[in-house]
Enzyme design. Sequence first.
Site, PDB file in Angstrom:
ATOM      1  N   GLU A 200       0.846  -1.191   0.000  1.00  0.00           N
ATOM      2  CA  GLU A 200       0.000   0.000   0.000  1.00  0.00           C
ATOM      3  C   GLU A 200       0.882   1.242   0.000  1.00  0.00           C
ATOM      4  O   GLU A 200       2.032   1.203   0.450  1.00  0.00           O
ATOM      5  CB  GLU A 200      -0.885   0.051   1.254  1.00  0.00           C
ATOM      6  CG  GLU A 200      -2.046  -0.903   1.253  1.00  0.00           C
ATOM      7  CD  GLU A 200      -2.931  -0.744   2.476  1.00  0.00           C
ATOM      8  OE1 GLU A 200      -4.022  -1.321   2.451  1.00  0.00           O
ATOM      9  OE2 GLU A 200      -2.532  -0.067   3.446  1.00  0.00           O
ATOM     10  N   HIS A 208      -5.835   8.026  12.405  1.00  0.00           N
ATOM     11  CA  HIS A 208      -6.551   6.748  12.377  1.00  0.00           C
ATOM     12  C   HIS A 208      -7.990   7.034  12.815  1.00  0.00           C
ATOM     13  O   HIS A 208      -8.247   7.336  13.981  1.00  0.00           O
ATOM     14  CB  HIS A 208      -5.882   5.760  13.339  1.00  0.00           C
ATOM     15  CG  HIS A 208      -6.478   4.395  13.329  1.00  0.00           C
ATOM     16  ND1 HIS A 208      -5.731   3.250  13.168  1.00  0.00           N
ATOM     17  CD2 HIS A 208      -7.753   3.963  13.459  1.00  0.00           C
ATOM     18  CE1 HIS A 208      -6.523   2.184  13.206  1.00  0.00           C
ATOM     19  NE2 HIS A 208      -7.765   2.596  13.392  1.00  0.00           N
ATOM     20  N   HIS A 235       1.610   0.553  16.625  1.00  0.00           N
ATOM     21  CA  HIS A 235       0.292   0.229  16.061  1.00  0.00           C
ATOM     22  C   HIS A 235      -0.702  -0.245  17.121  1.00  0.00           C
ATOM     23  O   HIS A 235      -1.769  -0.747  16.780  1.00  0.00           O
ATOM     24  CB  HIS A 235       0.415  -0.807  14.935  1.00  0.00           C
ATOM     25  CG  HIS A 235       1.386  -0.418  13.869  1.00  0.00           C
ATOM     26  ND1 HIS A 235       1.109   0.554  12.931  1.00  0.00           N
ATOM     27  CD2 HIS A 235       2.653  -0.849  13.603  1.00  0.00           C
ATOM     28  CE1 HIS A 235       2.151   0.696  12.121  1.00  0.00           C
ATOM     29  NE2 HIS A 235       3.100  -0.142  12.510  1.00  0.00           N
ATOM     30  N   LYS A 237      -3.238   0.938  20.028  1.00  0.00           N
ATOM     31  CA  LYS A 237      -3.920   2.161  20.449  1.00  0.00           C
ATOM     32  C   LYS A 237      -3.797   2.353  21.965  1.00  0.00           C
ATOM     33  O   LYS A 237      -3.905   1.403  22.724  1.00  0.00           O
ATOM     34  CB  LYS A 237      -5.403   2.080  20.063  1.00  0.00           C
ATOM     35  CG  LYS A 237      -5.642   1.847  18.584  1.00  0.00           C
ATOM     36  CD  LYS A 237      -7.082   1.430  18.330  1.00  0.00           C
ATOM     37  CE  LYS A 237      -7.304   1.039  16.885  1.00  0.00           C
ATOM     38  NZ  LYS A 237      -8.650   0.481  16.667  1.00  0.00           N
ATOM     39  N   GLU A 275     -12.148   0.729   9.688  1.00  0.00           N
ATOM     40  CA  GLU A 275     -11.031   1.595  10.056  1.00  0.00           C
ATOM     41  C   GLU A 275     -10.389   2.227   8.825  1.00  0.00           C
ATOM     42  O   GLU A 275     -10.219   1.579   7.792  1.00  0.00           O
ATOM     43  CB  GLU A 275      -9.995   0.793  10.848  1.00  0.00           C
ATOM     44  CG  GLU A 275     -10.611   0.087  12.057  1.00  0.00           C
ATOM     45  CD  GLU A 275      -9.595  -0.297  13.111  1.00  0.00           C
ATOM     46  OE1 GLU A 275      -8.391  -0.078  12.906  1.00  0.00           O
ATOM     47  OE2 GLU A 275     -10.018  -0.808  14.166  1.00  0.00           O
ATOM     48  N   ASN A 289     -12.826  -4.586  11.650  1.00  0.00           N
ATOM     49  CA  ASN A 289     -12.839  -5.497  12.790  1.00  0.00           C
ATOM     50  C   ASN A 289     -14.265  -5.961  13.021  1.00  0.00           C
ATOM     51  O   ASN A 289     -15.162  -5.149  13.272  1.00  0.00           O
ATOM     52  CB  ASN A 289     -12.297  -4.807  14.042  1.00  0.00           C
ATOM     53  CG  ASN A 289     -10.801  -4.605  13.963  1.00  0.00           C
ATOM     54  OD1 ASN A 289     -10.057  -5.544  13.673  1.00  0.00           O
ATOM     55  ND2 ASN A 289     -10.337  -3.399  14.189  1.00  0.00           N
ATOM     56  N   ARG A 291     -16.034  -7.379  15.374  1.00  0.00           N
ATOM     57  CA  ARG A 291     -16.227  -7.700  16.785  1.00  0.00           C
ATOM     58  C   ARG A 291     -16.441  -6.402  17.549  1.00  0.00           C
ATOM     59  O   ARG A 291     -16.326  -5.316  16.984  1.00  0.00           O
ATOM     60  CB  ARG A 291     -14.988  -8.412  17.343  1.00  0.00           C
ATOM     61  CG  ARG A 291     -13.709  -7.621  17.071  1.00  0.00           C
ATOM     62  CD  ARG A 291     -12.504  -8.186  17.777  1.00  0.00           C
ATOM     63  NE  ARG A 291     -11.251  -7.627  17.300  1.00  0.00           N
ATOM     64  CZ  ARG A 291     -10.764  -6.439  17.615  1.00  0.00           C
ATOM     65  NH1 ARG A 291     -11.451  -5.628  18.404  1.00  0.00           N
ATOM     66  NH2 ARG A 291      -9.604  -6.031  17.151  1.00  0.00           N
ATOM     67  N   VAL A 294     -12.159  -2.684  21.858  1.00  0.00           N
ATOM     68  CA  VAL A 294     -11.739  -2.249  23.187  1.00  0.00           C
ATOM     69  C   VAL A 294     -12.299  -0.860  23.482  1.00  0.00           C
ATOM     70  O   VAL A 294     -12.779  -0.569  24.580  1.00  0.00           O
ATOM     71  CB  VAL A 294     -10.195  -2.226  23.297  1.00  0.00           C
ATOM     72  CG1 VAL A 294      -9.755  -1.694  24.657  1.00  0.00           C
ATOM     73  CG2 VAL A 294      -9.611  -3.609  23.047  1.00  0.00           C
ATOM     74  N   ARG A 337      -6.286   3.752  27.772  1.00  0.00           N
ATOM     75  CA  ARG A 337      -6.074   2.352  28.121  1.00  0.00           C
ATOM     76  C   ARG A 337      -4.982   2.263  29.180  1.00  0.00           C
ATOM     77  O   ARG A 337      -3.808   2.526  28.896  1.00  0.00           O
ATOM     78  CB  ARG A 337      -5.658   1.538  26.901  1.00  0.00           C
ATOM     79  CG  ARG A 337      -6.676   1.521  25.788  1.00  0.00           C
ATOM     80  CD  ARG A 337      -6.305   0.472  24.767  1.00  0.00           C
ATOM     81  NE  ARG A 337      -7.114   0.577  23.557  1.00  0.00           N
ATOM     82  CZ  ARG A 337      -7.107  -0.318  22.576  1.00  0.00           C
ATOM     83  NH1 ARG A 337      -6.330  -1.388  22.676  1.00  0.00           N
ATOM     84  NH2 ARG A 337      -7.855  -0.155  21.504  1.00  0.00           N
TER      85      ARG A 337
END
Length: 451
Positions: A200, A208, A235, A237, A275, A289, A291, A294, A337
């Site tokens: 890419e 992001h 990478h 978060k 994303e 993703n 699912r 977080v 986090r």
Amino acid sequence: MFQKILIANRGEIALRILRAAKELGIATVAVHSTADAEAMHVKLADESVCIGPPAARDSYLNIPALLTACEITGADAIHPGYGFLSENARFADILAEHKIAFIGPKADHIRIMGDKIEAKRTAKALGIPCVPGSEGGITDDEEALQVAEKIGYPVLVKAASGGGGRGMKVARTKADLSDALAMARTEAKAAFGDDAVYLEKYLEKPRHIEIQVLGDGKGNAIHLGERDCSIQRRHQKLWEEGPSPALDDRQREDIGEIVAAAMRKLGYIGVGTVEFLYENGQFFFIEMNTRIQVEHPVTEMITGIDLVNEQIKIAAGLPLTIQQSDVRLSGHAIECRVNAENPENFRPSPGRISYYHPPGGLGVRVDSAVYQGYLIPPNYDSLVGKLVVHGRTRSEALMRLRRALDEFVIDGIETTLPLFRVLVRNADMQNGDYDIHWLEHFLADGGMSAQ
């Protein structure tokens, strides 16, 4: 509706799922390794089953043990949370064969989006803007050179499988490309058992941005705004917020509707996150993703919508009752986090928590499964919990976050709390002037030691 849900996860997400199930009147089963026998979700669930020793491959990734736990307890559904088996299409297929509901999307959609090459191909077909790059996997160095010349350097070599930054290498010049390919293939093979890679265009200073979606597989799908997850290290978060300081209402609605329309075409079921990298007013798809994320509390705080509750109801076959016109973004939310790690070198710091005092007050939420005296095992990821704040404006949210961070006390282990206390006072962070490389530059320049 389900009668009993088995929670195939641990830590704060297991507790989050348990709470949502209880509010829906659904019985819960906690599974746990021997290392997690004293975990909070184990203590609070209606039933618990030990499924193996500490190693995840022998417990949380042990599909036969999970099936046995369902049979023993009579659970008719499994919620996989995030990580572990949450994006394992084979697991979803096996559950279907055993007539156990998988609280997640169709196995085919997990399979498509789990393969980064196929995901990009599908996204293009659905009208989602993508980063310029190879149409499929790169078979040899000569093909890679041709693609790189076409899209221009620098280029990013990426693993077709997996995520978390593994199998990703930057080639800034033609001379760098061969080594980048070899290293990415080796890393991808070791991490995911698949050495397929693709190319890419490498964006120099992107943000992001991710769009939260909900779909019921019956032709209905909506978006719930975006989260800005640009503060990352390797990478991973660390700080997420919504809405993004970089977008205006028009950009937000345009990309949101593009994604929602794509999910309607796909017939997507459940929660998902699409994303993007965002640079110079343009969005470029990187992955989806399939699912719960977080960082889902950020969206919950600004929309008032319980994502796990909706996820469970949709998996039970209920139609989506929320219309796009019902979604209203209110105020601003920020999530930090908090990891059991040294805040300067990020070395893991498992151990026993000798004192624990979470912050409180208006607009403050702490998603955590730890407690005073809890032993954080060394066998799993280092997430201790998530501090989430909400304010009427971003400025108010930042001041509330500063206050909450100063109140938060965790003794006995090292945590990343000191890092966030520095970041919340940083001028770039206060101005929302950052990109996905900002934190690593800040740390490399001695941002922590200079405080």
